[in-house]
Design an enzyme around this catalytic site. Structure first.
Site, PDB file in Angstrom:
ATOM      1  N   CYS A 145       3.291   8.415   0.921  1.00 49.60           N
ATOM      2  CA  CYS A 145       3.935   7.526   1.885  1.00 49.60           C
ATOM      3  C   CYS A 145       4.058   6.165   1.211  1.00 49.60           C
ATOM      4  O   CYS A 145       3.056   5.546   0.866  1.00 49.60           O
ATOM      5  CB  CYS A 145       3.060   7.455   3.135  1.00 49.60           C
ATOM      6  SG  CYS A 145       3.631   6.280   4.367  1.00 49.60           S
ATOM      7  N   CYS A 196       2.539  -2.066  16.245  1.00 53.13           N
ATOM      8  CA  CYS A 196       2.354  -1.786  14.825  1.00 53.13           C
ATOM      9  C   CYS A 196       1.559  -2.876  14.126  1.00 53.13           C
ATOM     10  O   CYS A 196       1.939  -4.045  14.133  1.00 53.13           O
ATOM     11  CB  CYS A 196       3.703  -1.606  14.131  1.00 53.13           C
ATOM     12  SG  CYS A 196       3.540  -1.271  12.365  1.00 53.13           S
ATOM     13  N   CYS A 240      -0.641   5.764  10.134  1.00 49.87           N
ATOM     14  CA  CYS A 240       0.641   5.107  10.365  1.00 49.87           C
ATOM     15  C   CYS A 240       0.444   3.746  11.007  1.00 49.87           C
ATOM     16  O   CYS A 240      -0.294   3.606  11.973  1.00 49.87           O
ATOM     17  CB  CYS A 240       1.495   5.909  11.329  1.00 49.87           C
ATOM     18  SG  CYS A 240       1.722   7.578  10.816  1.00 49.87           S
ATOM     19  N   CYS A 270       6.951  -7.027   7.358  1.00 49.63           N
ATOM     20  CA  CYS A 270       8.066  -6.393   8.069  1.00 49.63           C
ATOM     21  C   CYS A 270       8.497  -7.324   9.194  1.00 49.63           C
ATOM     22  O   CYS A 270       7.658  -7.933   9.853  1.00 49.63           O
ATOM     23  CB  CYS A 270       7.616  -5.056   8.648  1.00 49.63           C
ATOM     24  SG  CYS A 270       8.901  -4.184   9.562  1.00 49.63           S
ATOM     25  N   CYS A 302       7.636  -4.541  15.965  1.00 50.51           N
ATOM     26  CA  CYS A 302       7.193  -3.538  16.942  1.00 50.51           C
ATOM     27  C   CYS A 302       5.806  -3.942  17.438  1.00 50.51           C
ATOM     28  O   CYS A 302       4.910  -4.230  16.649  1.00 50.51           O
ATOM     29  CB  CYS A 302       7.151  -2.150  16.303  1.00 50.51           C
ATOM     30  SG  CYS A 302       8.768  -1.601  15.725  1.00 50.51           S
ATOM     31  N   GLU A 325       0.819  -1.215   0.000  1.00 51.78           N
ATOM     32  CA  GLU A 325       0.000   0.000   0.000  1.00 51.78           C
ATOM     33  C   GLU A 325       0.847   1.258   0.000  1.00 51.78           C
ATOM     34  O   GLU A 325       1.989   1.254   0.453  1.00 51.78           O
ATOM     35  CB  GLU A 325      -0.900   0.014   1.246  1.00 51.78           C
ATOM     36  CG  GLU A 325      -1.934  -1.093   1.197  1.00 51.78           C
ATOM     37  CD  GLU A 325      -2.932  -1.058   2.338  1.00 51.78           C
ATOM     38  OE1 GLU A 325      -3.833  -1.889   2.351  1.00 51.78           O
ATOM     39  OE2 GLU A 325      -2.812  -0.191   3.236  1.00 51.78           O
TER      40      GLU A 325
HETATM   41  N1  SAH Z   1       9.940   0.736   9.717  1.00 49.01           N
HETATM   42  C1  SAH Z   1      10.031   2.152   9.645  1.00 49.01           C
HETATM   43  C2  SAH Z   1       8.993   2.809   8.773  1.00 49.01           C
HETATM   44  C3  SAH Z   1       7.572   2.288   8.808  1.00 49.01           C
HETATM   45  S1  SAH Z   1       6.583   2.590  10.257  1.00 49.01           S
HETATM   46  C4  SAH Z   1      10.047   2.745  11.022  1.00 49.01           C
HETATM   47  O1  SAH Z   1       9.981   1.994  11.983  1.00 49.01           O
HETATM   48  O2  SAH Z   1      10.201   3.952  11.151  1.00 49.01           O
HETATM   49  C5  SAH Z   1       6.174   4.305  10.163  1.00 49.01           C
HETATM   50  C6  SAH Z   1       5.884   4.928  11.518  1.00 49.01           C
HETATM   51  O3  SAH Z   1       4.573   4.582  11.985  1.00 49.01           O
HETATM   52  C7  SAH Z   1       6.833   4.480  12.608  1.00 49.01           C
HETATM   53  O4  SAH Z   1       7.227   5.559  13.380  1.00 49.01           O
HETATM   54  C8  SAH Z   1       5.955   3.528  13.386  1.00 49.01           C
HETATM   55  O5  SAH Z   1       6.459   3.311  14.660  1.00 49.01           O
HETATM   56  C9  SAH Z   1       4.628   4.256  13.352  1.00 49.01           C
HETATM   57  N2  SAH Z   1       3.456   3.478  13.747  1.00 49.01           N
HETATM   58  C10 SAH Z   1       3.281   2.152  13.692  1.00 49.01           C
HETATM   59  N3  SAH Z   1       2.067   1.798  14.149  1.00 49.01           N
HETATM   60  C11 SAH Z   1       1.441   2.932  14.503  1.00 49.01           C
HETATM   61  C12 SAH Z   1       0.153   3.228  15.037  1.00 49.01           C
HETATM   62  N4  SAH Z   1      -0.758   2.270  15.253  1.00 49.01           N
HETATM   63  N5  SAH Z   1      -0.149   4.527  15.294  1.00 49.01           N
HETATM   64  C13 SAH Z   1       0.744   5.499  15.034  1.00 49.01           C
HETATM   65  N6  SAH Z   1       1.957   5.291  14.514  1.00 49.01           N
HETATM   66  C14 SAH Z   1       2.315   4.016  14.259  1.00 49.01           C
END
Ligand code: SAH
Length: 339
Positions: free
Chosen positions: A102, A116, A330, A109, A113, A89
């Site tokens: 974006c 996420c 995000c 991935c 985390c 996406e």
């Molecule tokens: N892997 C990279 C880029 C993708 S994630 C990274 O970790 O930076 C993009 C951003 O979205 C990251 O800062 C991640 O921590 C954040 N993110 C993930 N899940 C989220 C959520 N449910 N709400 C807000 N931000 C989130």
């Protein structure tokens, strides 16, 4: 067959030289692909028939297709099918300063985390450079707009697909490519230190964002497994070096998770952690998802957190929210099972 969008200018030059042709064909091809934005080799009308035939034999010109578009006020979420049937996406955001896309860098991935949603799908594979470039081209074509900003914050960890990422940056930044200014490109990483070091040696002035999300190792270990490999202390050291080398400031992303990292003591600890670094903290209200139990901090905690950073002279903002109605926020990409 390899997509032509995988090739940087110098790779294309090498290709033509190897075919006993002229180096400047590479410039011509780039102009067709990225300025006139043709979608077939046939349309490259200043190239001889034999050259076109050879390009057709050696390269494909398109490798991803739009499967679905969901629209909300200032956001559109694009679902793409890849040639092997995988899905990724991209999210288009219309800002007052331009159109920002974006993009994703991997199918799934592996960073794990805990908060996420997109990372719940384990990495299937890296995206090719072409598959990243084409996310931009397809959206531009569909919307009839120019994408002026690119954020590498979609599905995947860009520094876990480093070589393809760097080629992608080279192509979109090249004056004969998409000519996107390096200051209009932002790469976000969870903190893969060896790659941050390599990245600081690149000749591009691309913005670097770090998903920090915690002020100390204890909290960060509990939500981001990568911290057990590369700790906060090491991260800060390498970022100091990055700022010194590049003269650029670093952006920290900090999601506020209720009861986990949003206390006043966390704000103070964060201020203390980053105070000696040229940086800027982006506070992100958490997007709650159905499958995970993390909760968004309430409004008071968010503003109190922000005020503490400000009082301690840390540059900070609270991120404007985009796309939460269509799961385009995000961390929520590809969370719903499509098909
Ligand atoms: N892997 C990279 C880029 C993708 S994630 C990274 O970790 O930076 C993009 C951003 O979205 C990251 O800062 C991640 O921590 C954040 N993110 C993930 N899940 C989220 C959520 N449910 N709400 C807000 N931000 C989130």
């Amino acid at each position: 067959m390899e997509s032509i969008y995988n090739k940087t200018m110098s790779e294309l030059e090498d290709y033509f030289l190897a075919k006993q042709d002229k180096k400047f064909r590479a410039v011509q091809v780039f102009e067709w692909l990225y300025q006139k934005k043709v979608t077939t080799f046939e349309e490259m009308s200043n190239l001889k028939k034999e050259v076109i035939a050879r390009l057709e034999a050696d390269f494909s010109i398109s490798s991803i297709s739009i499967k679905k578009i969901e629209r909300d006020q200032d956001v559109s979420k694009y679902l793409f099918s890849l040639q092997d049937g995988e899905k990724i996406e991209a999210v288009l955001m219309n800002h007052h300063y331009g159109n920002s896309l974006c993009i994703s860098t991997q199918v799934g991935c592996n960073m794990g985390c805990k908060f996420c949603e997109s990372g719940r799908l384990k990495k299937v594979r890296n995206l090719e450079t072409a598959e990243m470039v084409e996310q931009i081209l397809k959206v531009e074509q569909e919307e009839q707009v120019r994408i002026s900003h690119v954020v590498v914050m979609g599905i995947g960890e860009p520094f876990d697909n480093y070589d393809n990422l760097v080629k992608f940056i080279e192509i979109i930044n090249h004056p004969k490519g998409l000519a996107l200014g390096s200051r209009h490109i932002t790469v976000s990483t969870c903190g893969i230190i060896p790659k941050i070091k390599e990245f600081s040696n690149l000749p591009y002035q691309v913005n670097l964002a770090i998903s920090l999300h915690a002020p100390n190792n204890e909290i960060r270990n509990s939500i981001m497994p990568i911290n057990k490999v590369y700790t906060i202390n090491e991260l800060m050291l390498v970022l100091k070096d990055y700022v010194k080398k590049t003269n650029r400031r670093v952006t920290f992303e900090y999601i506020l998770l209720k009861g986990i990292n949003d206390r006043e003591t966390d704000a103070l600890e964060l201020a203390n952690l980053v105070k000696d670094l040229t940086c800027y903290v982006n506070l992100i209200p958490y997007n709650e998802t159905n499958n995970l139990s993390f909760k968004r901090s309430d409004y008071e905690s968010i503003t109190k957190f922000y005020d503490i950073l400000k009082k301690n002279k840390i540059n900070a903002t609270i991120r404007k929210e985009f796309g939460s109605n269509i799961s385009a926020a995000c961390g929520q990409l590809r969370s719903k099972k499509e098909d």
